[in-house]
Design a protein around this motif. Sequence first.
Motif, mmCIF file in Angstrom:
data_model
loop_
_atom_site.group_PDB
_atom_site.id
_atom_site.type_symbol
_atom_site.label_atom_id
_atom_site.label_comp_id
_atom_site.label_asym_id
_atom_site.label_seq_id
_atom_site.Cartn_x
_atom_site.Cartn_y
_atom_site.Cartn_z
ATOM 1 N N ILE A 77 34.645 0.930 21.168
ATOM 2 C CA ILE A 77 34.302 1.522 22.028
ATOM 3 C C ILE A 77 34.730 2.725 22.150
ATOM 4 O O ILE A 77 35.168 3.779 22.533
ATOM 5 N N LYS A 94 34.662 -12.510 24.590
ATOM 6 C CA LYS A 94 35.362 -11.154 25.205
ATOM 7 C C LYS A 94 36.555 -10.348 24.462
ATOM 8 O O LYS A 94 36.779 -9.383 24.700
ATOM 9 N N THR A 111 40.051 -3.947 30.422
ATOM 10 C CA THR A 111 40.271 -5.269 28.987
ATOM 11 C C THR A 111 41.405 -5.240 28.319
ATOM 12 O O THR A 111 41.369 -6.384 27.812
ATOM 13 N N HIS A 133 28.969 -4.097 22.808
ATOM 14 C CA HIS A 133 28.863 -4.722 24.204
ATOM 15 C C HIS A 133 28.594 -6.309 24.280
ATOM 16 O O HIS A 133 28.724 -7.347 24.551
ATOM 17 N N GLU A 134 27.620 -6.128 23.060
ATOM 18 C CA GLU A 134 26.461 -7.498 22.436
ATOM 19 C C GLU A 134 27.530 -8.495 22.272
ATOM 20 O O GLU A 134 28.070 -9.729 22.551
ATOM 21 N N GLU A 148 27.768 1.135 20.717
ATOM 22 C CA GLU A 148 28.391 0.576 21.791
ATOM 23 C C GLU A 148 27.314 -0.565 22.141
ATOM 24 O O GLU A 148 27.988 -1.315 23.386
ATOM 25 N N GLU A 149 25.944 -0.579 21.934
ATOM 26 C CA GLU A 149 24.840 -1.208 22.837
ATOM 27 C C GLU A 149 25.129 -2.284 21.479
ATOM 28 O O GLU A 149 25.428 -3.322 22.384
ATOM 29 N N SER A 162 35.799 -4.879 18.536
ATOM 30 C CA SER A 162 34.333 -4.223 19.363
ATOM 31 C C SER A 162 34.897 -3.835 20.554
ATOM 32 O O SER A 162 34.545 -2.337 20.799
#
Length: 466
Positions: A217, A208, A237, A201-202, A197-198, A213
């Motif tokens: 999630i 975006k 999103t 988000h990076e 998840e980290e 990605s």
Amino acid sequence: MAPLRDCKAWQDAGLVLSTTSNEACKLFDAVLAQYATWTNNESLGGIEGCLSKLKAADPNFTMGHVIANGLELIGSGSSVRLNKELDSAMRTMMMLSKSQPLTEREKLHVSALDMFASGQLPKACDLWEQILQSHPTDLLALKFSQDTYFYLGYQTQMRDSVARVYPFWTSDIPLSSYVKGFYSFGLMETNFFDRAEELAHEALAINKTDAWSIHTIAHINEMKAEVRKGLEFMKETEDNWKNSDMLACHNYWHWALYFIEKGEYEAALTIYDNHIAPRCLSSGSMLDIVDNSSMLYRLHLEGVKLGDRWNNILQLTKKHSRDHILLFNDVHLLMSSLGAKDQKTTDELLTSLRELAKAPCEDHELSLAPSLGLPLCQAFVEFENGNCDKAVDLLYPIRYQLIEIGGSNAQRDVFSQLLIHAALNSKSQAKQNLARCLLRERDMMRPNSPMTERLIRKAAAVHSMA
């Protein structure tokens, strides 16, 4: 988007392309970028448009043939056995590669595709890995191997393949943020949820609109049964990923899964009717077809009336019933013929798969048909015919091997659901008991899942009647 790379830029990146045409090099980059980002970029002319211009710019550019044939084989699930044009394109590529001085890396690319085309998927991956050991920023080798590991159910390999090259993907390299997304997906599939998840988000902080990605999630929220978080995330999103034409349908599928999990079937069907079915009809892509069948089958297991939706999807799936490229696809095609109660297509799919599985061959997928593909398909047939005991007898012994038919944990969950429903509806006390065991196991893995709670209540009701 970074400027498209010409001959010199590819050379400076340590990824020499054997062509003197700068135009061909730039178009190769354009195709690669669209493949890596799951989006047909209209300003570039889409993947198809770029491929035809690429062939015109330098008809003898071997890597141009590699990317075109690879996308056909790996990206769209075609096969030389079924597609004469593709067979001939592969022969042309092999001939070209032998008639010109190529780099070692380019020769390995040609060999890897040759292996993939003959069904030797693990060997193809070994060759892409060989490329990545000396050229860690070869995005084509990385993406082809990621997709193939996914088809093979090789989750650890999918994760570690990116881990090995990850330090080389510095921020100055085009599309490096997407490599974070590839890595986060492999971490998620091997249950490293926090790190996955980290990283996702990076990647999204850099871009975006990175639909892959976002999709990672969506998987994490699905795996943890964090339904509210999942629903909020997809809604927030949506504008960022809905234009990623190759993945949007799949992201809507994830969104609808949260509603099924909650038991909000109308909401799931609304997403299905507004997004999944229409996108599938217009694209005809195998990923969209699989999502379509899988979504309807999950609703069917929940007892939802589906009207003529199965017949609509059957129009798309029917023509693929004898393809047998991936077993994972076969079982999803079967769901649609069973759902539409089309006995003839069901028989055709199973008979032709049995025939192909008999002949000794190098094809990795077909080699799994006798032990995995056929019993799995037969379990679906038995369940639909009301033979729940038989379905359990077929499915339970292979449940831990099913990973070998590929797909993600979230996609293969439909098989777990089928096994639980078959055991719950079984006549035998022992199998009803098994259903309760499976539900306890599910509850430990995904605490707070509303679906598990519903099924546990159902199991208790079955038990009290017994």
